[in-house]
Design a protein around this motif. Structure first.
Motif, PDB file in Angstrom:
ATOM      1  N   ALA A 161       0.837  -1.207   0.000  1.00 61.83           N
ATOM      2  CA  ALA A 161       0.000   0.000   0.000  1.00 61.83           C
ATOM      3  C   ALA A 161       0.870   1.255   0.000  1.00 61.83           C
ATOM      4  CB  ALA A 161      -0.932  -0.005   1.211  1.00 61.83           C
ATOM      5  N   LEU A 162       1.990   1.225   0.709  1.00 56.27           N
ATOM      6  CA  LEU A 162       2.881   2.391   0.733  1.00 56.27           C
ATOM      7  C   LEU A 162       3.406   2.717  -0.666  1.00 56.27           C
ATOM      8  CD1 LEU A 162       5.010   1.763   3.953  1.00 56.27           C
ATOM      9  CD2 LEU A 162       3.259   3.498   3.609  1.00 56.27           C
ATOM     10  N   PHE A 163       3.654   1.681  -1.460  1.00 62.94           N
ATOM     11  CA  PHE A 163       4.144   1.887  -2.821  1.00 62.94           C
ATOM     12  C   PHE A 163       3.015   2.191  -3.803  1.00 62.94           C
ATOM     13  CE2 PHE A 163       8.104   0.003  -1.357  1.00 62.94           C
ATOM     14  CZ  PHE A 163       9.063   0.599  -2.166  1.00 62.94           C
ATOM     15  N   GLY A 164       1.761   2.084  -3.361  1.00 60.64           N
ATOM     16  CA  GLY A 164       0.637   2.391  -4.231  1.00 60.64           C
ATOM     17  C   GLY A 164       0.019   1.190  -4.906  1.00 60.64           C
ATOM     18  N   GLY A 165       0.394  -0.003  -4.480  1.00 57.06           N
ATOM     19  CA  GLY A 165      -0.156  -1.218  -5.065  1.00 57.06           C
ATOM     20  C   GLY A 165       0.933  -2.079  -5.674  1.00 57.06           C
ATOM     21  N   VAL A 166       0.537  -3.245  -6.160  1.00 56.17           N
ATOM     22  CA  VAL A 166       1.495  -4.207  -6.691  1.00 56.17           C
ATOM     23  C   VAL A 166       2.169  -3.696  -7.959  1.00 56.17           C
ATOM     24  CG1 VAL A 166       1.697  -6.507  -7.725  1.00 56.17           C
ATOM     25  CG2 VAL A 166       0.396  -6.205  -5.628  1.00 56.17           C
ATOM     26  N   ARG A 167       1.400  -3.236  -8.926  1.00 59.65           N
ATOM     27  CA  ARG A 167       2.002  -2.798 -10.194  1.00 59.65           C
ATOM     28  C   ARG A 167       2.894  -1.563 -10.033  1.00 59.65           C
ATOM     29  NH1 ARG A 167       0.508  -5.449 -14.699  1.00 59.65           N
ATOM     30  NH2 ARG A 167      -1.282  -6.827 -14.522  1.00 59.65           N
ATOM     31  N   PRO A 168       2.438  -0.528  -9.308  1.00 56.27           N
ATOM     32  CA  PRO A 168       3.341   0.612  -9.106  1.00 56.27           C
ATOM     33  C   PRO A 168       4.619   0.217  -8.351  1.00 56.27           C
ATOM     34  CG  PRO A 168       1.095   1.253  -8.594  1.00 56.27           C
ATOM     35  CD  PRO A 168       1.090  -0.226  -8.789  1.00 56.27           C
ATOM     36  N   MET A 169       4.471  -0.687  -7.384  1.00 54.52           N
ATOM     37  CA  MET A 169       5.651  -1.143  -6.648  1.00 54.52           C
ATOM     38  C   MET A 169       6.606  -1.877  -7.584  1.00 54.52           C
ATOM     39  SD  MET A 169       5.691  -3.481  -3.234  1.00 54.52           S
ATOM     40  CE  MET A 169       7.183  -3.932  -2.396  1.00 54.52           C
ATOM     41  N   ALA A 170       6.065  -2.719  -8.431  1.00 51.89           N
ATOM     42  CA  ALA A 170       6.892  -3.466  -9.374  1.00 51.89           C
ATOM     43  C   ALA A 170       7.650  -2.521 -10.308  1.00 51.89           C
ATOM     44  CB  ALA A 170       6.026  -4.433 -10.177  1.00 51.89           C
ATOM     45  N   VAL A 200      14.273  -3.091  -1.641  1.00 49.57           N
ATOM     46  CA  VAL A 200      12.927  -2.541  -1.415  1.00 49.57           C
ATOM     47  C   VAL A 200      13.005  -1.389  -0.425  1.00 49.57           C
ATOM     48  CG1 VAL A 200      10.625  -3.045  -0.512  1.00 49.57           C
ATOM     49  CG2 VAL A 200      11.764  -4.700  -1.998  1.00 49.57           C
ATOM     50  N   LEU A 201      13.748  -1.569   0.654  1.00 45.80           N
ATOM     51  CA  LEU A 201      13.890  -0.517   1.662  1.00 45.80           C
ATOM     52  C   LEU A 201      14.579   0.709   1.076  1.00 45.80           C
ATOM     53  CD1 LEU A 201      13.509   0.369   4.599  1.00 45.80           C
ATOM     54  CD2 LEU A 201      15.687  -0.729   5.117  1.00 45.80           C
ATOM     55  N   ALA A 202      15.664   0.498   0.338  1.00 42.28           N
ATOM     56  CA  ALA A 202      16.412   1.618  -0.236  1.00 42.28           C
ATOM     57  C   ALA A 202      15.568   2.415  -1.230  1.00 42.28           C
ATOM     58  CB  ALA A 202      17.677   1.104  -0.917  1.00 42.28           C
ATOM     59  N   VAL A 203      14.830   1.721  -2.082  1.00 41.63           N
ATOM     60  CA  VAL A 203      13.985   2.408  -3.067  1.00 41.63           C
ATOM     61  C   VAL A 203      12.874   3.173  -2.356  1.00 41.63           C
ATOM     62  CG1 VAL A 203      12.348   2.066  -4.965  1.00 41.63           C
ATOM     63  CG2 VAL A 203      14.529   0.862  -4.978  1.00 41.63           C
ATOM     64  N   GLY A 204      12.269   2.546  -1.363  1.00 39.35           N
ATOM     65  CA  GLY A 204      11.215   3.220  -0.615  1.00 39.35           C
ATOM     66  C   GLY A 204      11.700   4.487   0.061  1.00 39.35           C
ATOM     67  N   LEU A 205      12.878   4.417   0.666  1.00 42.14           N
ATOM     68  CA  LEU A 205      13.441   5.600   1.319  1.00 42.14           C
ATOM     69  C   LEU A 205      13.803   6.673   0.299  1.00 42.14           C
ATOM     70  CD1 LEU A 205      15.651   3.895   4.046  1.00 42.14           C
ATOM     71  CD2 LEU A 205      13.490   5.119   4.375  1.00 42.14           C
ATOM     72  N   LYS A 206      14.346   6.245  -0.846  1.00 41.56           N
ATOM     73  CA  LYS A 206      14.710   7.196  -1.895  1.00 41.56           C
ATOM     74  C   LYS A 206      13.479   7.931  -2.433  1.00 41.56           C
ATOM     75  CE  LYS A 206      17.263   7.500  -6.216  1.00 41.56           C
ATOM     76  NZ  LYS A 206      17.978   6.752  -7.259  1.00 41.56           N
ATOM     77  N   GLY A 227      10.984   8.670  -0.637  1.00 43.42           N
ATOM     78  CA  GLY A 227      10.421   9.458   0.453  1.00 43.42           C
ATOM     79  C   GLY A 227       9.233   8.804   1.145  1.00 43.42           C
ATOM     80  N   LEU A 228       9.095   7.510   0.994  1.00 45.59           N
ATOM     81  CA  LEU A 228       7.997   6.804   1.636  1.00 45.59           C
ATOM     82  C   LEU A 228       8.307   6.606   3.123  1.00 45.59           C
ATOM     83  CD1 LEU A 228       7.372   4.023  -1.039  1.00 45.59           C
ATOM     84  CD2 LEU A 228       6.165   6.189  -0.773  1.00 45.59           C
ATOM     85  N   PRO A 229       7.293   6.584   3.965  1.00 47.28           N
ATOM     86  CA  PRO A 229       7.519   6.353   5.395  1.00 47.28           C
ATOM     87  C   PRO A 229       7.709   4.862   5.670  1.00 47.28           C
ATOM     88  CG  PRO A 229       5.187   6.654   5.012  1.00 47.28           C
ATOM     89  CD  PRO A 229       5.880   6.867   3.691  1.00 47.28           C
ATOM     90  N   ILE A 230       8.744   4.279   5.087  1.00 43.53           N
ATOM     91  CA  ILE A 230       8.985   2.844   5.147  1.00 43.53           C
ATOM     92  C   ILE A 230      10.095   2.544   6.155  1.00 43.53           C
ATOM     93  CG2 ILE A 230      10.618   2.889   3.223  1.00 43.53           C
ATOM     94  CD1 ILE A 230       9.532   0.205   2.315  1.00 43.53           C
TER      95      ILE A 230
END
Length: 100
Positions: A9-18, A45-51, A53-56
């Protein structure tokens, strides 16, 4: 700290995350289906999320669908011991060759 938001959900769903991870959507969908991100993919996954700006946090990556429910905490732990009466080759005693 209680969290209800999955990493998907933080990434916006499966396809946006992919897309953001440059992974096939089928891989990310499988991660969601089994509730686990492979260990070798977790740092990425953690590095991309932080890059982005997600609250991951690392907890989001280790428990992508959230921690196991607290109701399961009172269950006794599974006994992980394995019993086997066979000896491996390294455990067998070496017998001397018969002398002829």
């Amino acid at each position: 700290m209680e969290r209800n938001t999955s990493v998907f959900a933080l990434f916006g769903g499966v396809r946006p995350m992919a897309r953001k991870l440059d992974e096939p959507a089928s891989n990310v969908a499988a991660w969601k289906r089994v509730g686990r991100i492979p260990a070798e993919k977790q740092p990425h996954v953690l590095a991309v999320g932080l890059k982005l700006g997600l609250p991951i946090t690392a907890e989001h990556v280790v428990f992508p669908l959230g921690r196991p429910h607290a109701a399961y905490a009172d269950l006794p732990s599974q006994d992980a011991r394995v019993f086997c009466d066979r000896q491996s080759d390294s455990q067998r005693t070496k017998t001397a060759e018969p002398k002829i």
